[in-house]
Design a protein around this motif. Structure first.
Motif, PDB file in Angstrom:
ATOM      1  N   PRO A  51       0.826  -1.206   0.000  1.00  0.00           N
ATOM      2  CA  PRO A  51       0.000   0.000   0.000  1.00  0.00           C
ATOM      3  C   PRO A  51       0.865   1.262   0.000  1.00  0.00           C
ATOM      4  O   PRO A  51       1.977   1.269   0.514  1.00  0.00           O
ATOM      5  CB  PRO A  51      -0.788  -0.117   1.313  1.00  0.00           C
ATOM      6  CG  PRO A  51       0.080  -0.963   2.196  1.00  0.00           C
ATOM      7  CD  PRO A  51       0.768  -1.926   1.280  1.00  0.00           C
ATOM      8  N   ALA A  52       0.339   2.325  -0.599  1.00  0.00           N
ATOM      9  CA  ALA A  52       1.032   3.612  -0.574  1.00  0.00           C
ATOM     10  C   ALA A  52       0.917   4.217   0.819  1.00  0.00           C
ATOM     11  O   ALA A  52      -0.099   4.076   1.502  1.00  0.00           O
ATOM     12  CB  ALA A  52       0.428   4.549  -1.616  1.00  0.00           C
ATOM     13  N   ARG A  53       1.984   4.891   1.256  1.00  0.00           N
ATOM     14  CA  ARG A  53       1.986   5.564   2.543  1.00  0.00           C
ATOM     15  C   ARG A  53       2.548   6.952   2.348  1.00  0.00           C
ATOM     16  O   ARG A  53       3.196   7.245   1.342  1.00  0.00           O
ATOM     17  CB  ARG A  53       2.834   4.792   3.561  1.00  0.00           C
ATOM     18  CG  ARG A  53       2.401   3.352   3.738  1.00  0.00           C
ATOM     19  CD  ARG A  53       3.221   2.663   4.811  1.00  0.00           C
ATOM     20  NE  ARG A  53       2.956   3.213   6.127  1.00  0.00           N
ATOM     21  CZ  ARG A  53       3.581   2.813   7.234  1.00  0.00           C
ATOM     22  NH1 ARG A  53       4.516   1.902   7.165  1.00  0.00           N
ATOM     23  NH2 ARG A  53       3.291   3.339   8.394  1.00  0.00           N
ATOM     24  N   SER A  54       2.322   7.811   3.324  1.00  0.00           N
ATOM     25  CA  SER A  54       2.863   9.162   3.206  1.00  0.00           C
ATOM     26  C   SER A  54       4.373   9.152   3.403  1.00  0.00           C
ATOM     27  O   SER A  54       4.956   8.213   3.953  1.00  0.00           O
ATOM     28  CB  SER A  54       2.213  10.088   4.238  1.00  0.00           C
ATOM     29  OG  SER A  54       2.740   9.853   5.528  1.00  0.00           O
ATOM     30  N   VAL A  55       4.998  10.225   2.946  1.00  0.00           N
ATOM     31  CA  VAL A  55       6.447  10.364   3.063  1.00  0.00           C
ATOM     32  C   VAL A  55       6.874  10.269   4.521  1.00  0.00           C
ATOM     33  O   VAL A  55       7.773   9.500   4.879  1.00  0.00           O
ATOM     34  CB  VAL A  55       6.891  11.713   2.452  1.00  0.00           C
ATOM     35  CG1 VAL A  55       8.351  12.004   2.784  1.00  0.00           C
ATOM     36  CG2 VAL A  55       6.674  11.714   0.944  1.00  0.00           C
ATOM     37  N   VAL A  56       6.240  11.047   5.385  1.00  0.00           N
ATOM     38  CA  VAL A  56       6.694  11.102   6.777  1.00  0.00           C
ATOM     39  C   VAL A  56       6.368   9.816   7.530  1.00  0.00           C
ATOM     40  O   VAL A  56       7.145   9.378   8.392  1.00  0.00           O
ATOM     41  CB  VAL A  56       6.113  12.342   7.494  1.00  0.00           C
ATOM     42  CG1 VAL A  56       4.635  12.156   7.864  1.00  0.00           C
ATOM     43  CG2 VAL A  56       6.941  12.703   8.723  1.00  0.00           C
ATOM     44  N   SER A  57       5.244   9.185   7.212  1.00  0.00           N
ATOM     45  CA  SER A  57       4.913   7.921   7.870  1.00  0.00           C
ATOM     46  C   SER A  57       5.928   6.838   7.524  1.00  0.00           C
ATOM     47  O   SER A  57       6.315   6.032   8.374  1.00  0.00           O
ATOM     48  CB  SER A  57       3.510   7.457   7.475  1.00  0.00           C
ATOM     49  OG  SER A  57       2.523   8.276   8.047  1.00  0.00           O
ATOM     50  N   THR A  58       6.354   6.824   6.267  1.00  0.00           N
ATOM     51  CA  THR A  58       7.345   5.840   5.852  1.00  0.00           C
ATOM     52  C   THR A  58       8.678   6.091   6.536  1.00  0.00           C
ATOM     53  O   THR A  58       9.334   5.161   7.025  1.00  0.00           O
ATOM     54  CB  THR A  58       7.520   5.873   4.323  1.00  0.00           C
ATOM     55  OG1 THR A  58       6.245   5.703   3.702  1.00  0.00           O
ATOM     56  CG2 THR A  58       8.456   4.776   3.855  1.00  0.00           C
ATOM     57  N   SER A  59       9.086   7.350   6.597  1.00  0.00           N
ATOM     58  CA  SER A  59      10.342   7.695   7.265  1.00  0.00           C
ATOM     59  C   SER A  59      10.310   7.278   8.731  1.00  0.00           C
ATOM     60  O   SER A  59      11.280   6.709   9.252  1.00  0.00           O
ATOM     61  CB  SER A  59      10.600   9.204   7.157  1.00  0.00           C
ATOM     62  OG  SER A  59      10.700   9.618   5.813  1.00  0.00           O
ATOM     63  N   ALA A  60       9.206   7.557   9.390  1.00  0.00           N
ATOM     64  CA  ALA A  60       9.085   7.211  10.806  1.00  0.00           C
ATOM     65  C   ALA A  60       9.056   5.701  11.013  1.00  0.00           C
ATOM     66  O   ALA A  60       9.675   5.168  11.942  1.00  0.00           O
ATOM     67  CB  ALA A  60       7.834   7.846  11.390  1.00  0.00           C
TER      68      ALA A  60
END
Length: 214
Positions: A51-60
């Motif tokens: 699934p696609a995730r937001s930039v910041v959620s992925t970084s975290a």
């Protein structure tokens, strides 16, 4: 390492304005959906696609997979970013001085965990860093490195690990250079990684779709 004071702590800097991504300020780059990395063995069926995730959620999430405690710094008014990070399990800190530069955000985070054995400082707009890279930096700090930075094909990237011996220097930082001055002034243990993500940030809308080598 691993003392009662807190071991190695993750710090996620997510308080920038991202003006190069959208000069109007209408779109926060940290909240944009990131194209998922497609596993080599994946087929064409939808169920095989992550699934696609937001930039910041992925970084975290990359930090949280390795480190039990992650402090995330956001700017005032970034409620949506704060909510995403909090829902993942980050400790969210609002930095009122975020506009003065990256150093203020870092100092803000360090104030929440000054007794840690060390910190791995990551950027909220660098979602393609592999969790294995974070693990390698954690190991380097645990083995006595004062500063540990990842290297990919001869290029140094982010995140960067600091042991607690550098706390005074980190707390004295000012402006938008972050910890670059410390990296120039003190010895750095370079950790070779097979991870192009340490060089890839999200600076423009096109970067959301970049995969593979930089």
């Amino acid at each position: 390492m691993g003392s009662a004071s807190g071991g190695i702590i993750g710090i996620l800097l997510a308080a920038g304005r991202g003006s190069r991504f959208d000069p109007s300020g209408a779109q926060n780059k940290l909240l944009q959906s990131l194209d998922p990395v497609i596993p080599a063995q994946a087929g064409t069926h939808a169920e095989a696609m992550p699934p696609a995730r937001s930039v910041v959620s992925t970084s975290a999430s990359n930090l949280l997979r390795i480190l039990p405690r992650v402090i995330a710094v956001v700017r005032p008014g970034a409620e949506a970013v704060a909510a995403e990070l909090s829902s993942l399990g980050c400790e969210v800190v609002i930095c009122d001085q975020a506009d003065t530069g990256m150093a203020a955000s870092l100092v803000c985070a360090l104030g929440q965990a000054p007794d840690a054995d060390g910190w791995i400082v990551a950027l909220g707009d660098m979602p393609r860093v592999a969790p294995g890279t974070i693990l390698s930096l954690q190991y380097a700090l645990a083995q006595g490195a004062g500063i540990a930075a990842p290297m990919y094909r001869g290029k140094r990237g982010n995140p960067v690990g600091f042991s607690r011996q550098y706390l005074p220097q980190l707390l004295a930082l000012q402006g938008d250079q972050g910890a670059r001055g410390i990296l120039r002034q003190y010895p750095v243990q370079e950790v070779d990684v097979d991870d192009a993500g340490i060089l890839q940030d999200i600076d423009t809308p096109g970067d959301l779709h970049q995969q593979g080598q930089p």
